[in-house]
Write a protein that holds these residues in place. Structure first.
Motif, PDB file in Angstrom:
ATOM      1  N   ILE A 185      35.803  43.807  50.811  1.00  0.00           N
ATOM      2  CA  ILE A 185      37.125  43.261  50.481  1.00  0.00           C
ATOM      3  C   ILE A 185      36.917  41.767  50.326  1.00  0.00           C
ATOM      4  O   ILE A 185      36.232  41.146  51.148  1.00  0.00           O
ATOM      5  CB  ILE A 185      38.169  43.657  51.539  1.00  0.00           C
ATOM      6  N   VAL A 186      37.443  41.200  49.246  1.00  0.00           N
ATOM      7  CA  VAL A 186      37.050  39.822  48.932  1.00  0.00           C
ATOM      8  C   VAL A 186      38.228  38.984  48.467  1.00  0.00           C
ATOM      9  O   VAL A 186      39.031  39.409  47.632  1.00  0.00           O
ATOM     10  CB  VAL A 186      35.903  39.801  47.882  1.00  0.00           C
ATOM     11  N   LEU A 187      38.303  37.797  49.046  1.00  0.00           N
ATOM     12  CA  LEU A 187      39.292  36.816  48.614  1.00  0.00           C
ATOM     13  C   LEU A 187      38.590  35.845  47.671  1.00  0.00           C
ATOM     14  O   LEU A 187      37.650  35.154  48.063  1.00  0.00           O
ATOM     15  CB  LEU A 187      39.885  36.072  49.812  1.00  0.00           C
ATOM     16  N   VAL A 188      39.036  35.810  46.408  1.00  0.00           N
ATOM     17  CA  VAL A 188      38.433  34.930  45.401  1.00  0.00           C
ATOM     18  C   VAL A 188      39.288  33.671  45.294  1.00  0.00           C
ATOM     19  O   VAL A 188      40.505  33.741  45.093  1.00  0.00           O
ATOM     20  CB  VAL A 188      38.344  35.632  44.028  1.00  0.00           C
ATOM     21  N   GLU A 189      38.619  32.505  45.455  1.00  0.00           N
ATOM     22  CA  GLU A 189      39.322  31.222  45.413  1.00  0.00           C
ATOM     23  C   GLU A 189      39.004  30.486  44.117  1.00  0.00           C
ATOM     24  O   GLU A 189      37.878  30.549  43.617  1.00  0.00           O
ATOM     25  CB  GLU A 189      38.833  30.304  46.548  1.00  0.00           C
ATOM     26  N   ARG A 190      40.016  29.778  43.602  1.00  0.00           N
ATOM     27  CA  ARG A 190      39.798  28.867  42.474  1.00  0.00           C
ATOM     28  C   ARG A 190      40.604  27.611  42.794  1.00  0.00           C
ATOM     29  O   ARG A 190      41.812  27.577  42.596  1.00  0.00           O
ATOM     30  CB  ARG A 190      40.296  29.507  41.166  1.00  0.00           C
ATOM     31  N   GLY A 191      39.926  26.607  43.377  1.00  0.00           N
ATOM     32  CA  GLY A 191      40.641  25.404  43.830  1.00  0.00           C
ATOM     33  C   GLY A 191      41.667  25.780  44.872  1.00  0.00           C
ATOM     34  O   GLY A 191      41.340  26.410  45.881  1.00  0.00           O
ATOM     35  N   ASN A 192      42.938  25.433  44.617  1.00  0.00           N
ATOM     36  CA  ASN A 192      43.984  25.755  45.593  1.00  0.00           C
ATOM     37  C   ASN A 192      44.689  27.077  45.276  1.00  0.00           C
ATOM     38  O   ASN A 192      45.765  27.355  45.770  1.00  0.00           O
ATOM     39  CB  ASN A 192      45.000  24.606  45.698  1.00  0.00           C
ATOM     40  N   THR A 227      33.878  32.208  45.440  1.00  0.00           N
ATOM     41  CA  THR A 227      34.427  31.167  44.569  1.00  0.00           C
ATOM     42  C   THR A 227      34.349  31.617  43.117  1.00  0.00           C
ATOM     43  O   THR A 227      33.317  32.130  42.667  1.00  0.00           O
ATOM     44  CB  THR A 227      33.613  29.863  44.743  1.00  0.00           C
ATOM     45  N   TYR A 228      35.455  31.408  42.420  1.00  0.00           N
ATOM     46  CA  TYR A 228      35.525  31.738  40.994  1.00  0.00           C
ATOM     47  C   TYR A 228      34.556  30.863  40.193  1.00  0.00           C
ATOM     48  O   TYR A 228      34.458  29.668  40.426  1.00  0.00           O
ATOM     49  CB  TYR A 228      36.964  31.486  40.524  1.00  0.00           C
ATOM     50  N   THR A 229      33.830  31.477  39.259  1.00  0.00           N
ATOM     51  CA  THR A 229      32.962  30.663  38.398  1.00  0.00           C
ATOM     52  C   THR A 229      33.291  30.776  36.916  1.00  0.00           C
ATOM     53  O   THR A 229      32.911  29.908  36.141  1.00  0.00           O
ATOM     54  CB  THR A 229      31.466  31.033  38.545  1.00  0.00           C
ATOM     55  N   GLY A 230      33.962  31.843  36.505  1.00  0.00           N
ATOM     56  CA  GLY A 230      34.277  31.924  35.079  1.00  0.00           C
ATOM     57  C   GLY A 230      34.918  33.242  34.698  1.00  0.00           C
ATOM     58  O   GLY A 230      34.959  34.185  35.490  1.00  0.00           O
ATOM     59  N   GLY A 231      35.424  33.268  33.468  1.00  0.00           N
ATOM     60  CA  GLY A 231      36.038  34.490  32.946  1.00  0.00           C
ATOM     61  C   GLY A 231      37.554  34.447  33.038  1.00  0.00           C
ATOM     62  O   GLY A 231      38.115  33.747  33.872  1.00  0.00           O
ATOM     63  N   GLU A 232      38.194  35.174  32.116  1.00  0.00           N
ATOM     64  CA  GLU A 232      39.655  35.294  32.124  1.00  0.00           C
ATOM     65  C   GLU A 232      40.006  36.614  32.783  1.00  0.00           C
ATOM     66  O   GLU A 232      39.269  37.599  32.634  1.00  0.00           O
ATOM     67  CB  GLU A 232      40.186  35.310  30.681  1.00  0.00           C
ATOM     68  N   ILE A 233      41.131  36.655  33.475  1.00  0.00           N
ATOM     69  CA  ILE A 233      41.547  37.918  34.100  1.00  0.00           C
ATOM     70  C   ILE A 233      41.820  38.954  33.008  1.00  0.00           C
ATOM     71  O   ILE A 233      42.562  38.705  32.067  1.00  0.00           O
ATOM     72  CB  ILE A 233      42.819  37.720  34.948  1.00  0.00           C
ATOM     73  N   SER A 234      41.148  40.096  33.117  1.00  0.00           N
ATOM     74  CA  SER A 234      41.448  41.218  32.221  1.00  0.00           C
ATOM     75  C   SER A 234      41.425  42.477  33.070  1.00  0.00           C
ATOM     76  O   SER A 234      40.564  42.656  33.928  1.00  0.00           O
ATOM     77  CB  SER A 234      40.397  41.303  31.115  1.00  0.00           C
ATOM     78  N   LEU A 235      42.414  43.311  32.868  1.00  0.00           N
ATOM     79  CA  LEU A 235      42.560  44.485  33.728  1.00  0.00           C
ATOM     80  C   LEU A 235      41.841  45.668  33.105  1.00  0.00           C
ATOM     81  O   LEU A 235      42.306  46.259  32.140  1.00  0.00           O
ATOM     82  CB  LEU A 235      44.041  44.799  33.942  1.00  0.00           C
ATOM     83  N   ASN A 236      40.673  45.975  33.672  1.00  0.00           N
ATOM     84  CA  ASN A 236      39.855  47.042  33.106  1.00  0.00           C
ATOM     85  C   ASN A 236      39.954  48.330  33.912  1.00  0.00           C
ATOM     86  O   ASN A 236      39.540  49.384  33.466  1.00  0.00           O
ATOM     87  CB  ASN A 236      38.389  46.610  33.091  1.00  0.00           C
ATOM     88  N   ASP A 237      40.455  48.173  35.128  1.00  0.00           N
ATOM     89  CA  ASP A 237      40.492  49.304  36.032  1.00  0.00           C
ATOM     90  C   ASP A 237      41.897  49.911  35.994  1.00  0.00           C
ATOM     91  O   ASP A 237      42.885  49.210  36.202  1.00  0.00           O
ATOM     92  CB  ASP A 237      40.161  48.795  37.438  1.00  0.00           C
TER      93      ASP A 237
END
Ligand SMILES: [Zn+2]
Length: 276
Positions: A150-157, A225-235
């Motif tokens: 289970i993972v919390l992905v951060e992008r700045g704030n 930590t987020y490094t790249g990519g746009e959110i796309s819902l594949n699942d």
């Protein structure tokens, strides 16, 4: 959890013991308006129930603990009910609650592992570890445990939250998924985030873990930590996902979950104390 685990029951007891009795996945409890308690008995016969299988769990505060199962359709004794574990969380003493999450998994394992999967003969319970052994071929059967990250992905704030089709209306949570055979936990984190929302992460750090007995997971928590990519819902399971700041959080999971602890950790880091 303050349980000292044990497998072999002590010789005939002269002291009261805790009983974690289940009908399917529901726990037998005494309910008062203020709280929930469990049977603490000299003799199980006091309840007048027929326990079809029982397993010794170990000791909690010098008292022995047992898990038991009663048949479907069994009527609870007067003043008692069978309730799901999620419903008793927060009302039952926390240590007893977490012992109950262990108890339900052992009860389920015992019920569903009566015979050897290879030769079909009845299994024997081992006394040296929590396992059953086939008396014919020697195959060992351990309680099932499914590790999930289970993972919390951060992008700045901001943090990434997503909504599964199965969630309550308006509820969002951090991403989670089962670990596949042959995969490290870190690889599972990278794969799940990519598969579910299409973004890439780095700096995967261990956060903590939690047993999750619905029905037999071990949740292993990380931040990344987020490094790249746009959110796309594949699942197909995910119906929405997005970036949130602590000032615009949607409805999030309750305190029982490690998801909530991850989110609270992020909120704490960004300067606000969580409500509820
Ligand atoms: Zn066998």
């Amino acid at each position: 959890m303050k349980l000292i685990p044990g497998i072999v029951p002590p010789p005939g007891g002269t002291e009261p013991t805790w009983w974690f009795i289940f009908q399917e996945n529901k726990l037998l409890i005494y309910q008062t308006p203020e709280s929930v308690t469990l049977p603490f008995l000299m003799d199980l016969n006091e309840l007048g129930l027929i326990v079809i299988r029982q397993n010794y769990l170990g000791q909690f505060e010098n008292r022995h603990c047992y898990a038991g199962e009663v048949a479907e359709g069994t009527t609870p004794p007067k003043g008692m009910t069978f309730e799901g574990l999620r419903q008793v969380y927060g009302r039952l003493e926390e240590d007893l609650f977490w012992i109950a999450t262990r108890a339900v998994q052992i009860v389920n394992w015992d019920r569903t592992h009566q015979f050897c999967g290879r030769c079909g003969v009845p299994l024997k319970m081992k006394t040296t570890e929590r396992a059953k052994e086939c008396p014919q071929c020697g195959l060992l059967h351990f309680p099932r445990l499914a590790p999930a990250i289970i993972v919390l992905v951060e992008r700045g704030n901001e943090l990434l939250l997503a909504r599964s089709r199965h969630f309550l209306p308006g509820m969002y949570s951090v991403l989670a998924g089962f670990v596949e055979p042959g995969e490290s936990l870190e690889e599972a984190v990278v794969r799940e985030v990519k598969e579910e929302v299409g973004v890439e992460v780095k700096d995967i750090k261990y956060f903590g873990s939690q047993p999750w007995p619905f029905p037999h997971s071990l949740m292993i928590g990380f931040t990344a930590t987020y490094t790249g990519g746009e959110i796309s819902l594949n699942d197909e399971e995910i119906e929405d996902a997005g970036w949130f700041t602590i000032d615009n959080l949607p409805r999030i999971p309750g305190k029982i979950s490690i998801a909530r602890k991850l989110i609270d950790g992020f909120v704490g880091k960004h300067g606000k104390v969580s409500q509820e």
